[in-house]
Design an enzyme around this catalytic site. Structure first.
Site, PDB file in Angstrom:
ATOM      1  CE  LYS A  22      67.361 -15.575  21.910  1.00 18.89           C
ATOM      2  NZ  LYS A  22      66.817 -14.232  22.457  1.00 18.89           N
TER       3      LYS A  22
ATOM      4  CG  ASP B 167      67.136 -12.953  19.458  1.00 20.06           C
ATOM      5  OD1 ASP B 167      66.819 -12.391  20.241  1.00 20.06           O
ATOM      6  OD2 ASP B 167      68.259 -13.022  18.468  1.00 20.06           O
TER       7      ASP B 167
ATOM      8  N   GLY C 163      72.340  -1.006  14.387  1.00 18.06           N
ATOM      9  CA  GLY C 163      71.578  -2.308  13.536  1.00 18.06           C
ATOM     10  C   GLY C 163      70.128  -1.176  12.779  1.00 18.06           C
ATOM     11  CG  PHE C 164      68.529  -1.441   9.120  1.00 16.07           C
ATOM     12  CD1 PHE C 164      69.826  -2.320   9.107  1.00 16.07           C
ATOM     13  CD2 PHE C 164      67.919  -1.716   7.983  1.00 16.07           C
ATOM     14  CE1 PHE C 164      70.048  -3.291   7.693  1.00 16.07           C
ATOM     15  CE2 PHE C 164      67.971  -2.419   6.960  1.00 16.07           C
ATOM     16  CZ  PHE C 164      69.122  -3.209   6.931  1.00 16.07           C
ATOM     17  N   GLY C 165      66.975  -3.246  12.544  1.00 18.87           N
ATOM     18  CA  GLY C 165      66.019  -4.331  12.911  1.00 18.87           C
ATOM     19  C   GLY C 165      64.850  -3.769  13.378  1.00 18.87           C
ATOM     20  CG  ASN C 166      61.635  -6.048  16.415  1.00 18.61           C
ATOM     21  OD1 ASN C 166      61.588  -6.074  17.501  1.00 18.61           O
ATOM     22  ND2 ASN C 166      60.157  -5.916  15.611  1.00 18.61           N
ATOM     23  CB  VAL C 167      65.652  -4.100  18.698  1.00 15.88           C
ATOM     24  CG1 VAL C 167      65.850  -3.249  19.928  1.00 15.88           C
ATOM     25  CG2 VAL C 167      65.278  -5.554  19.260  1.00 15.88           C
ATOM     26  CB  ALA C 168      67.371  -0.578  15.210  1.00 16.32           C
ATOM     27  CD1 TRP C 169      60.485   1.010  12.371  1.00 15.48           C
ATOM     28  CD2 TRP C 169      59.777  -0.747  14.022  1.00 15.48           C
ATOM     29  NE1 TRP C 169      58.920   0.943  12.658  1.00 15.48           N
ATOM     30  CE2 TRP C 169      58.597  -0.137  13.634  1.00 15.48           C
ATOM     31  CE3 TRP C 169      59.488  -2.149  14.787  1.00 15.48           C
ATOM     32  CZ2 TRP C 169      57.369  -0.644  13.862  1.00 15.48           C
ATOM     33  CZ3 TRP C 169      58.141  -2.319  14.853  1.00 15.48           C
ATOM     34  CH2 TRP C 169      57.204  -1.676  14.627  1.00 15.48           C
TER      35      TRP C 169
HETATM   36  P1  NDP Z   1      66.449  -8.249  13.324  1.00 18.74           P
HETATM   37  O1  NDP Z   1      66.854  -9.497  12.631  1.00 18.74           O
HETATM   38  O2  NDP Z   1      65.418  -7.568  13.266  1.00 18.74           O
HETATM   39  O3  NDP Z   1      67.755  -7.121  13.099  1.00 18.74           O
HETATM   40  C1  NDP Z   1      69.186  -7.363  13.388  1.00 18.74           C
HETATM   41  C2  NDP Z   1      69.835  -6.452  12.240  1.00 18.74           C
HETATM   42  O4  NDP Z   1      70.997  -6.057  12.706  1.00 18.74           O
HETATM   43  C3  NDP Z   1      70.055  -7.397  11.012  1.00 18.74           C
HETATM   44  O5  NDP Z   1      69.847  -6.658   9.855  1.00 18.74           O
HETATM   45  C4  NDP Z   1      71.290  -7.639  10.978  1.00 18.74           C
HETATM   46  O6  NDP Z   1      71.883  -7.899   9.730  1.00 18.74           O
HETATM   47  C5  NDP Z   1      72.063  -6.560  11.773  1.00 18.74           C
HETATM   48  N1  NDP Z   1      73.179  -6.795  12.226  1.00 18.74           N
HETATM   49  C6  NDP Z   1      73.770  -8.006  12.734  1.00 18.74           C
HETATM   50  N2  NDP Z   1      75.078  -7.914  13.132  1.00 18.74           N
HETATM   51  C7  NDP Z   1      75.311  -6.682  13.008  1.00 18.74           C
HETATM   52  C8  NDP Z   1      76.470  -5.770  13.070  1.00 18.74           C
HETATM   53  N3  NDP Z   1      77.564  -6.223  13.743  1.00 18.74           N
HETATM   54  N4  NDP Z   1      76.236  -4.454  13.023  1.00 18.74           N
HETATM   55  C9  NDP Z   1      75.357  -3.869  12.540  1.00 18.74           C
HETATM   56  N5  NDP Z   1      74.229  -4.667  12.271  1.00 18.74           N
HETATM   57  C10 NDP Z   1      74.240  -5.918  12.336  1.00 18.74           C
HETATM   58  O7  NDP Z   1      66.793  -8.584  15.062  1.00 18.74           O
HETATM   59  P2  NDP Z   1      66.436  -7.561  16.249  1.00 18.74           P
HETATM   60  O8  NDP Z   1      66.103  -6.360  15.976  1.00 18.74           O
HETATM   61  O9  NDP Z   1      64.976  -8.514  16.655  1.00 18.74           O
HETATM   62  O10 NDP Z   1      67.266  -8.070  17.265  1.00 18.74           O
HETATM   63  C11 NDP Z   1      68.550  -7.094  17.349  1.00 18.74           C
HETATM   64  C12 NDP Z   1      69.268  -7.620  18.845  1.00 18.74           C
HETATM   65  O11 NDP Z   1      68.021  -7.084  19.821  1.00 18.74           O
HETATM   66  C13 NDP Z   1      69.747  -8.870  18.993  1.00 18.74           C
HETATM   67  O12 NDP Z   1      70.878  -8.577  19.747  1.00 18.74           O
HETATM   68  C14 NDP Z   1      68.233  -9.401  19.610  1.00 18.74           C
HETATM   69  O13 NDP Z   1      68.824 -10.571  20.614  1.00 18.74           O
HETATM   70  C15 NDP Z   1      68.105  -8.316  20.539  1.00 18.74           C
HETATM   71  N6  NDP Z   1      66.521  -8.538  21.023  1.00 18.74           N
HETATM   72  C16 NDP Z   1      65.750  -8.739  20.200  1.00 18.74           C
HETATM   73  C17 NDP Z   1      64.384  -8.902  20.797  1.00 18.74           C
HETATM   74  C18 NDP Z   1      63.179  -8.854  19.967  1.00 18.74           C
HETATM   75  O14 NDP Z   1      62.025  -8.961  20.425  1.00 18.74           O
HETATM   76  N7  NDP Z   1      63.255  -8.955  18.592  1.00 18.74           N
HETATM   77  C19 NDP Z   1      64.030  -8.810  22.187  1.00 18.74           C
HETATM   78  C20 NDP Z   1      65.253  -8.274  22.993  1.00 18.74           C
HETATM   79  C21 NDP Z   1      66.630  -8.263  22.289  1.00 18.74           C
HETATM   80  P3  NDP Z   1      72.803  -9.250   9.337  1.00 18.74           P
HETATM   81  O15 NDP Z   1      71.663 -10.209   9.522  1.00 18.74           O
HETATM   82  O16 NDP Z   1      72.887  -8.797   7.876  1.00 18.74           O
HETATM   83  O17 NDP Z   1      73.931  -9.435  10.259  1.00 18.74           O
HETATM   84  O1  2IT Z   2      66.149 -11.599  23.553  1.00 19.03           O
HETATM   85  C1  2IT Z   2      64.911 -11.387  23.993  1.00 19.03           C
HETATM   86  O2  2IT Z   2      64.485 -11.077  24.956  1.00 19.03           O
HETATM   87  C2  2IT Z   2      64.093 -11.892  22.676  1.00 19.03           C
HETATM   88  N1  2IT Z   2      64.273 -12.095  21.642  1.00 19.03           N
HETATM   89  C3  2IT Z   2      62.665 -12.044  22.950  1.00 19.03           C
HETATM   90  C4  2IT Z   2      62.192 -13.173  23.628  1.00 19.03           C
HETATM   91  C5  2IT Z   2      60.425 -13.437  23.902  1.00 19.03           C
HETATM   92  O3  2IT Z   2      60.206 -14.591  24.207  1.00 19.03           O
HETATM   93  O4  2IT Z   2      59.855 -12.516  23.606  1.00 19.03           O
END
Ligand code: NDP
Ligand code: 2IT
Length: 445
Positions: free
Chosen positions: A124, A164, A235-241
């Site tokens: 990481k 991430d 959340g509303f990032g990549n994973v939530a979407w």
């Molecule tokens: P993103 O950056 O796309 O989205 C994360 C969102 O969550 C941001 O908008 C962030 O806002 C918000 N957030 C952060 N802290 C909080 C909180 N306490 N309450 C509510 N919202 C919050 O990230 P991802 O969707 O990629 O990642 C989300 C989770 O999934 C992480 O734990 C990541 O490690 C995990 N993950 C991601 C993978 C991937 O492929 N992307 C794979 C596996 C796991 P702000 O920045 O303002 O705090």
């Molecule tokens: O937490 C995770 O598994 C990720 N952020 C994805 C890692 C990756 O190499 O695709």
């Protein structure tokens, strides 16, 4: 191995690294029994060797903003373990990033990647850089400055970073461009690439889709499905979407999403144009969910709270670590939630996990549930190595199959005498055994 004794020593060596120590303790507690039944692990000091990263690269990242001001951030790459394949894991850009958080994520990644069935080790990295409010040009300059150091220790056969929190397709593009220039090579050194230059279909959706595929398998064990269920997502990032999109597709109603400012409760369901609106918010570098409630009158914005107080059948925490505590867990169970699948990494605190396990809630940890993201990164690496692209259906089918297989591994090692699946135990044991046996095979190195 005596977990308490071991943890005391580890706390002494790494004082204050709360998230890292929390992640290690959870794994050790799950594997203690099987570890002690197999003395060959202890003789080879497998645990002592596993809990320390192979190496950590830490560097400064100086960059210049649009006003000519100089900033200095910290950059890291934690290469944890490469016994089953090249180091693999995401990069996180968030002001909260520190060594403890990256060590916890890297440690978890070893077992997650092992569960995917693909040959990937654990790593990481990231930076305390805050992408929020930065211009495109600032993001580009930061990514380039970050890669100027990172490129020295990564490569398609050695270490393959990805996204991430705070790192998506745009950042991967800027970093890839810089790597290509420095290394004079066009290879699959990063995953999550754009579709025109080596990326894989489904990778953007993969973590959320995979999480829902996994939860679907959990629901099957109770003869039910997503159809007609109410789902709370944080959340509303990549994973939530991705999770919201797939849950809708399977007939569920998603009623919450959240940001650091609070959560949105929309009893009419968050789907279709509402999800598109969220994407727009994200694309404009907005970190808040409040505007959603102006746009869609059916929605209510609950300031400063987390979504775990609403009535739901299924909860999918998809934001960040330790975002669901014991009181939240008690609330969820009290309100009838019977399935919790972690899209984020370690979103539930140890107290919350205890509540879920004691109440026999269907509960599965991030390292199993969200493994679809890195698994599809593995599929991207395979396509890059073959210099080919698979069609969407093929990648999706493989992802689906991998999630089913991870569920099978959890059930194999986690089912108790009453038929309850402890997915925490199952995921940790299955992930650990493959890594530990590979370490035995390869000798003390
Ligand atoms: P993103 O950056 O796309 O989205 C994360 C969102 O969550 C941001 O908008 C962030 O806002 C918000 N957030 C952060 N802290 C909080 C909180 N306490 N309450 C509510 N919202 C919050 O990230 P991802 O969707 O990629 O990642 C989300 C989770 O999934 C992480 O734990 C990541 O490690 C995990 N993950 C991601 C993978 C991937 O492929 N992307 C794979 C596996 C796991 P702000 O920045 O303002 O705090
Ligand atoms: O937490 C995770 O598994 C990720 N952020 C994805 C890692 C990756 O190499 O695709």
């Amino acid at each position: 191995m005596d977990v308490e004794k071991f943890m005391l020593e580890l706390e002494r060596k790494h004082p204050g690294e709360m998230e890292y120590l929390q992640a290690v303790r959870e794994v050790l507690e799950s594997i203690e029994e099987i570890y002690n039944e197999n003395p060959q692990f202890d003789s080879a000091k497998i645990i002592e060797r596993l809990v320390e990263p192979d190496r950590i690269l830490m560097f400064k990242v100086p960059w210049v903003d649009d006003n000519g001001q100089v900033h200095v951030n910290l950059g890291y790459r934690v290469q944890f373990n490469n016994v089953i394949g090249p180091y693999k894991g995401g990069l996180r850009f968030h002001p909260s990033v520190n060594l403890s958080i990256l060590k916890f994520l890297g440690f978890e990644q070893i077992f997650k990647n092992s569960l995917t069935t693909l040959p990937m080790g654990g790593a990481k990295g990231g930076s305390d850089f805050d992408p929020k409010g930065k211009s495109n040009a600032e993001i580009m300059r930061f990514c380039q400055a970050f890669m100027l150091e990172l490129w020295k220790i990564i490569g398609p056969e050695t270490d393959v970073p990805a996204g991430d929190i705070g790192v998506g397709g745009r950042e991967i593009g800027f970093m890839y461009g810089m790597y290509k220039k420095l290394a004079s090579e066009n290879t699959g050194v990063l995953t999550g690439k754009g579709l025109n230059w080596g990326g894989s279909l489904i990778r953007p959706e993969a973590t959320g889709f995979g999480a829902v595929y996994f939860a679907e398998e959990m629901l099957k064990t109770r003869n039910t499905s997503f159809q007609g269920k109410t789902v709370a997502i944080s959340g509303f990032g990549n994973v939530a979407w991705g999770a919201a999109t797939k849950a809708n597709e399977l007939g569920a109603k998603v009623v919450t999403i959240s940001g650091p400012d609070g959560y949105i409760y929309d009893p009419d369901g968050i789907s279709g144009e509402k999800i598109n609106y969220l994407l727009e918010l994200r694309a404009s570098n907005q970190d808040i969910v409040k505007p959603y409630s102006y746009e869609f009158p059916s929605a209510q914005f609950v300031q400063g709270k987390r979504p775990w107080e609403v009535k739901c059948d299924i909860a999918l925490p998809c934001a960040t670590q330790n975002e669901l505590d014991k009181d939240d867990a008690l609330n969820l169970v009290k309100n009838g939630c019977f399935c919790v699948a972690e899209g984020a990494n370690m979103p539930s605190t140890p107290g919350a996990i205890e509540v879920f396990l004691e109440s026999k809630t269907l509960f599965a940890p991030g390292k199993a549930v969200n493994a679809g993201g890195v698994a599809t990164s593995g599929l991207e690496m395979a396509q890059n190595a073959m210099k080919m692209n698979w069609p969407m259906e093929e990648v999706d089918q493989r992802l689906h199959q991998i999630m089913k297989s991870i569920h099978g591994s959890c059930a194999k090692y986690g089912t108790d005498s009453e038929g309850y699946i402890n997915y925490v135990k199952g995921a940790n044991i299955a992930g650990f055994l493959k890594v530990a046996n590979a370490m035995l095979d390869q000798g003390v190195i």
